[in-house]
Design a protein around this motif. Sequence first.
Motif, PDB file in Angstrom:
ATOM      1  N   ARG A 185      48.862  39.936  51.399  1.00 38.01           N
ATOM      2  CA  ARG A 185      49.035  40.370  50.017  1.00 38.01           C
ATOM      3  C   ARG A 185      49.321  39.192  49.088  1.00 38.01           C
ATOM      4  N   THR A 186      49.537  38.020  49.660  1.00 37.63           N
ATOM      5  CA  THR A 186      49.763  36.808  48.878  1.00 37.63           C
ATOM      6  C   THR A 186      48.953  35.676  49.487  1.00 37.63           C
ATOM      7  N   GLU A 237      40.782  44.665  45.018  1.00 33.46           N
ATOM      8  CA  GLU A 237      41.581  43.757  45.835  1.00 33.46           C
ATOM      9  C   GLU A 237      42.432  42.834  44.958  1.00 33.46           C
ATOM     10  N   ARG A 238      41.943  42.495  43.766  1.00 36.77           N
ATOM     11  CA  ARG A 238      42.722  41.651  42.867  1.00 36.77           C
ATOM     12  C   ARG A 238      44.058  42.306  42.519  1.00 36.77           C
ATOM     13  N   ARG A 239      44.084  43.626  42.461  1.00 36.48           N
ATOM     14  CA  ARG A 239      45.333  44.327  42.157  1.00 36.48           C
ATOM     15  C   ARG A 239      46.335  44.187  43.302  1.00 36.48           C
ATOM     16  N   ARG A 240      45.825  44.001  44.507  1.00 40.25           N
ATOM     17  CA  ARG A 240      46.699  43.878  45.685  1.00 40.25           C
ATOM     18  C   ARG A 240      47.131  42.446  45.916  1.00 40.25           C
ATOM     19  N   ASN A 241      46.218  41.502  45.652  1.00 41.02           N
ATOM     20  CA  ASN A 241      46.498  40.083  45.862  1.00 41.02           C
ATOM     21  C   ASN A 241      45.696  39.299  44.827  1.00 41.02           C
ATOM     22  N   ARG A 263      45.219  36.328  44.478  1.00 40.00           N
ATOM     23  CA  ARG A 263      44.571  35.121  45.001  1.00 40.00           C
ATOM     24  C   ARG A 263      43.413  35.480  45.937  1.00 40.00           C
ATOM     25  N   SER A 264      43.092  36.743  46.034  1.00 37.52           N
ATOM     26  CA  SER A 264      42.019  37.176  46.912  1.00 37.52           C
ATOM     27  C   SER A 264      40.660  36.822  46.317  1.00 37.52           C
ATOM     28  N   ILE A 265      39.672  36.649  47.181  1.00 35.40           N
ATOM     29  CA  ILE A 265      38.303  36.348  46.769  1.00 35.40           C
ATOM     30  C   ILE A 265      37.376  37.246  47.578  1.00 35.40           C
ATOM     31  N   VAL A 266      36.594  38.059  46.884  1.00 31.55           N
ATOM     32  CA  VAL A 266      35.606  38.932  47.521  1.00 31.55           C
ATOM     33  C   VAL A 266      34.245  38.566  46.933  1.00 31.55           C
TER      34      VAL A 266
END
Length: 233
Positions: free
Chosen positions: A119-120, A164-168, A170-173
């Motif tokens: 999540r981070t 996914e941006r709402r969850r983390n 720093r995520s990249i999809v």
Amino acid sequence: MSGNSAVIIGASGGIGHAFEAALIEEGGFETVHGFARSRPGAQHIDLLDEASIAAAAAHVAKGPPPTLIIVATGLLHDGDLGPEKALRDLDPAWLAKVHAVNAIGPVLVAKHFLPLMPRTGRAVFAALSARVGSITDNRLGGWHGYRASKAALNMLVRNLAIEERRRNDRSIVVALHPGTVDTALSRPFQGNVAAGKLFDAERAALQLLDVIEGLKPHDSGKLFDFEGIEIPF
């Protein structure tokens, strides 16, 4: 080596196997999971069987957490069936299967695997798409099912990136276009490939891993080619 893992879906295919081998050789992950329809036991996955996707995710959930997931699967032809050249060639069963493998399967992988990612911190989920899935870039027509299924995958990638941006943050999809790779998927269609533009699987995998390494959070939800150049949807 850090306490994280990488996941390759489609690890028995040409480029998927090359991804798996490269990541193991580089040694940047504590564990590299390779899943494929042809593999037995805990390494088995079938994108047409959600239960097998859930089982594979449960195996990865034992730890360490995945910070890189690559869906390296795709369907372009099967026996006598392949890309349609005209409307008269459309077959509803083939259209459904192409969408099931190229769009529905990867998003079901995301459904079960994205919640396992941290999540981070930086985490990357990448699915192999194709330039021919770009509506903007389509100037030739044809290949109806393959184009449409990859366009659907691109839309799903954008949706996943937003969620996914709402969850983390720093995520990249992302979706990735590997170019024309010398694998069973492209072999019947290599005749018109320009000199120097047919890549072996090892080169293709390394090129895309370099692209992945250079991605930033603001790149999430986009489609990139093997040189890291954004392809418009």
